[in-house]
Design a protein around this motif. Sequence first.
Motif, PDB file in Angstrom:
ATOM      1  N   GLU A 113      -4.315  -6.336   3.586  1.00 60.80           N
ATOM      2  CA  GLU A 113      -4.204  -7.787   3.486  1.00 60.80           C
ATOM      3  C   GLU A 113      -4.774  -8.340   2.182  1.00 60.80           C
ATOM      4  O   GLU A 113      -4.523  -9.495   1.849  1.00 60.80           O
ATOM      5  CB  GLU A 113      -4.912  -8.445   4.673  1.00 60.80           C
ATOM      6  CG  GLU A 113      -4.251  -8.134   6.007  1.00 60.80           C
ATOM      7  CD  GLU A 113      -5.044  -8.638   7.198  1.00 60.80           C
ATOM      8  OE1 GLU A 113      -4.414  -9.124   8.151  1.00 60.80           O
ATOM      9  OE2 GLU A 113      -6.287  -8.538   7.172  1.00 60.80           O
ATOM     10  N   ALA A 145      -4.660  -4.655  -2.751  1.00 64.26           N
ATOM     11  CA  ALA A 145      -4.057  -3.518  -2.046  1.00 64.26           C
ATOM     12  C   ALA A 145      -3.143  -2.732  -2.988  1.00 64.26           C
ATOM     13  O   ALA A 145      -2.423  -3.334  -3.798  1.00 64.26           O
ATOM     14  CB  ALA A 145      -3.268  -4.019  -0.834  1.00 64.26           C
ATOM     15  N   ALA A 150       0.004  -5.446  -3.681  1.00 65.05           N
ATOM     16  CA  ALA A 150       0.027  -6.442  -2.621  1.00 65.05           C
ATOM     17  C   ALA A 150       1.302  -7.268  -2.702  1.00 65.05           C
ATOM     18  O   ALA A 150       1.722  -7.682  -3.781  1.00 65.05           O
ATOM     19  CB  ALA A 150      -1.201  -7.334  -2.721  1.00 65.05           C
ATOM     20  N   LEU A 174       1.247  -4.015   1.849  1.00 69.21           N
ATOM     21  CA  LEU A 174       1.332  -3.251   0.620  1.00 69.21           C
ATOM     22  C   LEU A 174       2.802  -2.920   0.398  1.00 69.21           C
ATOM     23  O   LEU A 174       3.464  -2.386   1.291  1.00 69.21           O
ATOM     24  CB  LEU A 174       0.509  -1.969   0.745  1.00 69.21           C
ATOM     25  CG  LEU A 174       0.742  -0.906  -0.325  1.00 69.21           C
ATOM     26  CD1 LEU A 174       0.194  -1.365  -1.657  1.00 69.21           C
ATOM     27  CD2 LEU A 174       0.112   0.418   0.087  1.00 69.21           C
TER      28      LEU A 174
END
Length: 603
Positions: A160, A164, A183, A192
């Motif tokens: 989250e 990421a 992300a 991801l």
Amino acid sequence: MDRRRIGFFAAGAVLFAGVVVVLRGGGAPGPADAGITTQPPPPTSLTAFASDGVLAPSPGSVPDPPEGLEAAPGPGSLVVTWTGGAPGYEVRWGLGDVSRTRLVTGSLVELRLADGLEQRVEVRAVDGFGQRSAPASVSGAPGPVGVSEPGAYHLVDRFEGASAPDPARWRLTARPGCARAGAGSDEEAAALVVATTCAGVPAVLRSRAPLVLREDGEELGRFAVGAGAPIANGELALELAPGPVAALSGAEPPPGALRLLVRATEDSVTARVLTAEGDRTRELRPLDGVAPGTGHVWELVLRRDGALVLLDGEPVATSPVVPAWREATALISVSGPIGQRVPVWLAGLGGAPSTAPPLVGPVRVEVTPQGGEAGSGVGAPAGQLRLTVSHTLSRERDAPLVALVSGVPVPLRRAVDGAPVRADTGLPLVGDVPAGVASVSPDGVVGVRLDLGFDATATHAELELGPGGAVPVAANPEPGPPQSALPRPSARVLDASGRPLPPGTPVPRGRVVVEVELVGAPAQHGLAGLAGFGLWLDGTRIASVPTAVGGPAVAGTYRVAVNTGALPGGPLSEGPHMVEARLFGTSGSTRPTSAFASFFAAR
């Protein structure tokens, strides 16, 4: 219409499978560009045109709306399905104003909805000229994201954060230039995103914490991944390897390794548990409800009596395999066609408690013929060089395996005992790098050269550093926003009655038919809007067909009649000729696409 308006200008072209994709250039000319004339961008709208001797198609009646619209909750998503025979569909959704839009083919769309709120969805059929039907509507809310038994997992990552994948938890490896991960945003938020840029080359996420099996109880451990199922010709794999590997590749895992392989075709998804001994999977129920590209939670449960595969918490397959190891490296592997984007929004490890080692770096390993030279960067702490190499050997060799790390020879060994030397399987290798040997450049790169005694290419490489001091950190390539593309075009020349000509048959004088088929392969993020296409014969435009009457079209099949004896330049001469169908999008950022068909005109 002025021909210059629909002119085709490009900085370069790439030819692949008979389709030309044009890359647009731009920017103001600088001093080095003196005397170079810049060209206008491709058009985003077309006006109907047909030269003498050409009859172009025109719109018909408005299509019927789709039927049987349903919305089913998926993990963090809403899966909308319908029936209908239109070449394309426009999907709109939102909390009430249905302000978001996607153009698709087929009769299914998955909407990732991070907020978890109920959405209203409208679907309209779109014909080949952009005419839209009345909407069919439905409402629904996404399902929860989670695993079947949360208490069975001691490590869970929901990807989250904006950083990421967390480098303290995960290491991404792939062939250079073949994958990006980062992300997601907008529809891909709270996930991801792993984007593949090379066909069939796996991008691998390695958990830095190992999976350690329990010593008591019937259940030994679990490995879970929540992700979008691969699109057609793609694969998602959950892999466990008893050794310090960077990646596994090839049809068979090495001895002791397990692979839960989720594979997608054009219209189906399969899940198999593979080992070095082969496939001993027993299906408990068919995966009829799993469509390529849709998201699910897959769990591989290891028990003393075999392995169990769970799909969204429900058992779907078993295998008699029982691991002989107690600790393994956990890998998430994604591969597929160019442009595949797989959102990963959950990963979990269950078993005996385990933790990732302290993070140093991470650094990026570049394996090149010149990469083993001594460097002048920061000396790194001791570490472990992990490689997967492809080669053409068919049998063992006695020569020692060596990698030059910043000019220093480092002996290599198999990362998994008994890993076979086979040309169709990557060989996992590992080497211990002493402190101070690896020289890290200011941008976090360590150069390596292979000295294996045979030709080999490192498909995956990483350096896991131990404690002992800070080093420059390598940046992780971001996937960027999703890109929509035009439908895939094809063209062919038919006889006067619209039937295919036998191969090698000359086209007789008189009327022929040029068929242009635009196929919108199911896409994860929709297709670009189609403004229309132009038809060129031997470089001269003979027709323009607009396809955005009521909005952009998605796909379709079109037939253009051509009288080869009544063209503006006179009757078509005997010999070879070329037809080009050139597609244009409704957005200036969409790359034009062309398809070609050659034919031989008879005397």
